[in-house]
Design an enzyme around this catalytic site. Sequence first.
Site, PDB file in Angstrom:
ATOM      1  N   LYS A 161      -7.216  15.743  45.044  1.00 21.79           N
ATOM      2  CA  LYS A 161      -8.545  16.108  44.939  1.00 21.79           C
ATOM      3  C   LYS A 161      -9.705  15.297  46.065  1.00 21.79           C
ATOM      4  O   LYS A 161     -10.646  15.945  46.535  1.00 21.79           O
ATOM      5  CB  LYS A 161      -9.104  15.526  43.632  1.00 21.79           C
TER       6      LYS A 161
ATOM      7  N   ASP B 141     -15.562  20.001  37.549  1.00 22.52           N
ATOM      8  CA  ASP B 141     -15.101  19.097  36.664  1.00 22.52           C
ATOM      9  C   ASP B 141     -16.412  18.426  36.167  1.00 22.52           C
ATOM     10  O   ASP B 141     -16.610  18.283  35.056  1.00 22.52           O
ATOM     11  CB  ASP B 141     -14.282  17.841  37.048  1.00 22.52           C
TER      12      ASP B 141
HETATM   13  P1  NAP Z   1      -6.801   9.516  39.063  1.00 23.76           P
HETATM   14  O1  NAP Z   1      -7.538   9.902  40.217  1.00 23.76           O
HETATM   15  O2  NAP Z   1      -5.191   9.336  39.368  1.00 23.76           O
HETATM   16  O3  NAP Z   1      -7.224   8.473  38.505  1.00 23.76           O
HETATM   17  C1  NAP Z   1      -6.880   7.668  37.303  1.00 23.76           C
HETATM   18  C2  NAP Z   1      -7.528   6.435  37.045  1.00 23.76           C
HETATM   19  O4  NAP Z   1      -6.918   5.674  35.896  1.00 23.76           O
HETATM   20  C3  NAP Z   1      -7.297   5.242  38.207  1.00 23.76           C
HETATM   21  O5  NAP Z   1      -8.568   4.550  38.338  1.00 23.76           O
HETATM   22  C4  NAP Z   1      -6.136   4.555  37.947  1.00 23.76           C
HETATM   23  O6  NAP Z   1      -5.990   3.248  38.229  1.00 23.76           O
HETATM   24  C5  NAP Z   1      -6.431   4.577  36.366  1.00 23.76           C
HETATM   25  N1  NAP Z   1      -5.063   4.384  35.878  1.00 23.76           N
HETATM   26  C6  NAP Z   1      -4.080   4.973  35.606  1.00 23.76           C
HETATM   27  N2  NAP Z   1      -2.968   4.104  35.143  1.00 23.76           N
HETATM   28  C7  NAP Z   1      -3.623   3.476  34.299  1.00 23.76           C
HETATM   29  C8  NAP Z   1      -3.344   2.245  33.450  1.00 23.76           C
HETATM   30  N3  NAP Z   1      -1.877   2.184  32.871  1.00 23.76           N
HETATM   31  N4  NAP Z   1      -4.325   1.458  33.215  1.00 23.76           N
HETATM   32  C9  NAP Z   1      -5.201   1.275  33.712  1.00 23.76           C
HETATM   33  N5  NAP Z   1      -5.567   2.321  34.534  1.00 23.76           N
HETATM   34  C10 NAP Z   1      -4.983   3.091  34.784  1.00 23.76           C
HETATM   35  O7  NAP Z   1      -6.721  10.721  38.084  1.00 23.76           O
HETATM   36  P2  NAP Z   1      -8.218  11.700  37.772  1.00 23.76           P
HETATM   37  O8  NAP Z   1      -7.855  12.698  38.321  1.00 23.76           O
HETATM   38  O9  NAP Z   1      -9.069  10.714  37.737  1.00 23.76           O
HETATM   39  O10 NAP Z   1      -7.720  11.938  36.048  1.00 23.76           O
HETATM   40  C11 NAP Z   1      -7.700  11.201  35.165  1.00 23.76           C
HETATM   41  C12 NAP Z   1      -7.275  12.068  33.850  1.00 23.76           C
HETATM   42  O11 NAP Z   1      -8.381  12.606  33.413  1.00 23.76           O
HETATM   43  C13 NAP Z   1      -6.163  12.577  33.706  1.00 23.76           C
HETATM   44  O12 NAP Z   1      -5.189  12.430  32.432  1.00 23.76           O
HETATM   45  C14 NAP Z   1      -6.526  14.210  33.840  1.00 23.76           C
HETATM   46  O13 NAP Z   1      -5.546  14.777  33.107  1.00 23.76           O
HETATM   47  C15 NAP Z   1      -7.942  13.864  32.967  1.00 23.76           C
HETATM   48  N6  NAP Z   1      -8.723  15.016  33.513  1.00 23.76           N
HETATM   49  C16 NAP Z   1      -9.208  15.728  32.615  1.00 23.76           C
HETATM   50  C17 NAP Z   1     -10.077  16.818  32.884  1.00 23.76           C
HETATM   51  C18 NAP Z   1     -10.403  17.724  31.752  1.00 23.76           C
HETATM   52  O14 NAP Z   1     -10.803  19.110  32.077  1.00 23.76           O
HETATM   53  N7  NAP Z   1     -10.393  17.419  30.655  1.00 23.76           N
HETATM   54  C19 NAP Z   1     -10.557  17.087  34.401  1.00 23.76           C
HETATM   55  C20 NAP Z   1     -10.035  15.998  35.303  1.00 23.76           C
HETATM   56  C21 NAP Z   1      -9.035  15.187  34.640  1.00 23.76           C
HETATM   57  P3  NAP Z   1      -4.949   3.076  39.834  1.00 23.76           P
HETATM   58  O15 NAP Z   1      -5.893   3.622  41.015  1.00 23.76           O
HETATM   59  O16 NAP Z   1      -5.029   1.598  39.747  1.00 23.76           O
HETATM   60  O17 NAP Z   1      -3.831   3.523  39.263  1.00 23.76           O
END
Ligand code: NAP
Length: 299
Positions: A74, A110
């Site tokens: 992204k 989003d």
């Molecule tokens: P991302 O860019 O990979 O960011 C994930 C965040 O969570 C980062 O800050 C990461 O920290 C943190 N994280 C990951 N594992 C962790 C752990 N074990 N403990 C603490 N922090 C942790 O992902 P994203 O695109 O933001 O998406 C995040 C979630 O939102 C996903 O599950 C996705 O499916 C969901 N989402 C849903 C929608 C919807 O329409 N409902 C839309 C977008 C996203 P690090 O960088 O340190 O790993």
Amino acid sequence: MNTTTYHFGLTGYPLEHSLSPRIHTAALRASNLPGEYKLYPVPPSSQGQSELAALLDRIRTGELQGLNVTIPHKQLILSLLDGLTPAADAIGAVNTVYLDDEKLIGENTDAPGFTADLGRFFEEIIQEWQYTIPLSKAGLVLGAGGAARAVVYTLVRDGWRVCVAARRTEQARELLRGIADARGNQDTYGSLTPIQLEAGTIRRLAGDIALIVNATPLGMAPQVYASAWPSGVPFPPGALVYDLVYNPHETALVRAARAAGLPARTGLGMLIEQAALAFERWTGITAPRQAMWESVHEE
Ligand code: NAP
């Protein structure tokens, strides 16, 4: 009469569990539009950038009419595009790409998807629970990745004070600096607080929080028992909980919040709305939201 056969797709990695093909195929069928929605997995390797560029070329040539982008591309995809919508620019992340006047444009659906579903959540609990949104309007966002950026952008725009809790506090600080800079307003930064995602810090802060948003992948299938909320820390009384994770339909965080008597919901409504907005951008017609909903409630 519209004679286009639409070719849409999703890139990211991994993609096997994505609901997007099901949602967009239902939208095409319900709209009587011929077309398909395919997955284009691109691993985050050194060749990833050239594979993404090749995929984008297929939009330029008209082979694809629209592309969704998910983790981990992204933010990486920004440098391959010709332009960004103002929101995508401010958020610094793109989940939808389209061609406009021969230019590849990146958009972030989003953010409006979250705003729309959070608005519905508020309306429901105001009616069902006679709930009043507290004047303090302090939100706590767990995680500081691409989705957290979209969430923080919309909360700040709507007047919330926001804390971002991340396991790497520097990531939360960078996110908040980026949002404040994009608003061209250093004062904004004063109402934004980066914190460490750990029990003691969250416990100290909790009393002030009216809304908790999980923007980490914790709790997503198959790790359904995981939760970003630190164990042993009571939820802030009266807070609302919104979990961006949508698979399973009830996450461990949402279950725990409901057990504590708090209104809580998962991110399925946001998922449908961000898909609907992408579909409308690509086709120019109103998305059949009901059919899109039904496609993910089939099983
Ligand atoms: P991302 O860019 O990979 O960011 C994930 C965040 O969570 C980062 O800050 C990461 O920290 C943190 N994280 C990951 N594992 C962790 C752990 N074990 N403990 C603490 N922090 C942790 O992902 P994203 O695109 O933001 O998406 C995040 C979630 O939102 C996903 O599950 C996705 O499916 C969901 N989402 C849903 C929608 C919807 O329409 N409902 C839309 C977008 C996203 P690090 O960088 O340190 O790993």
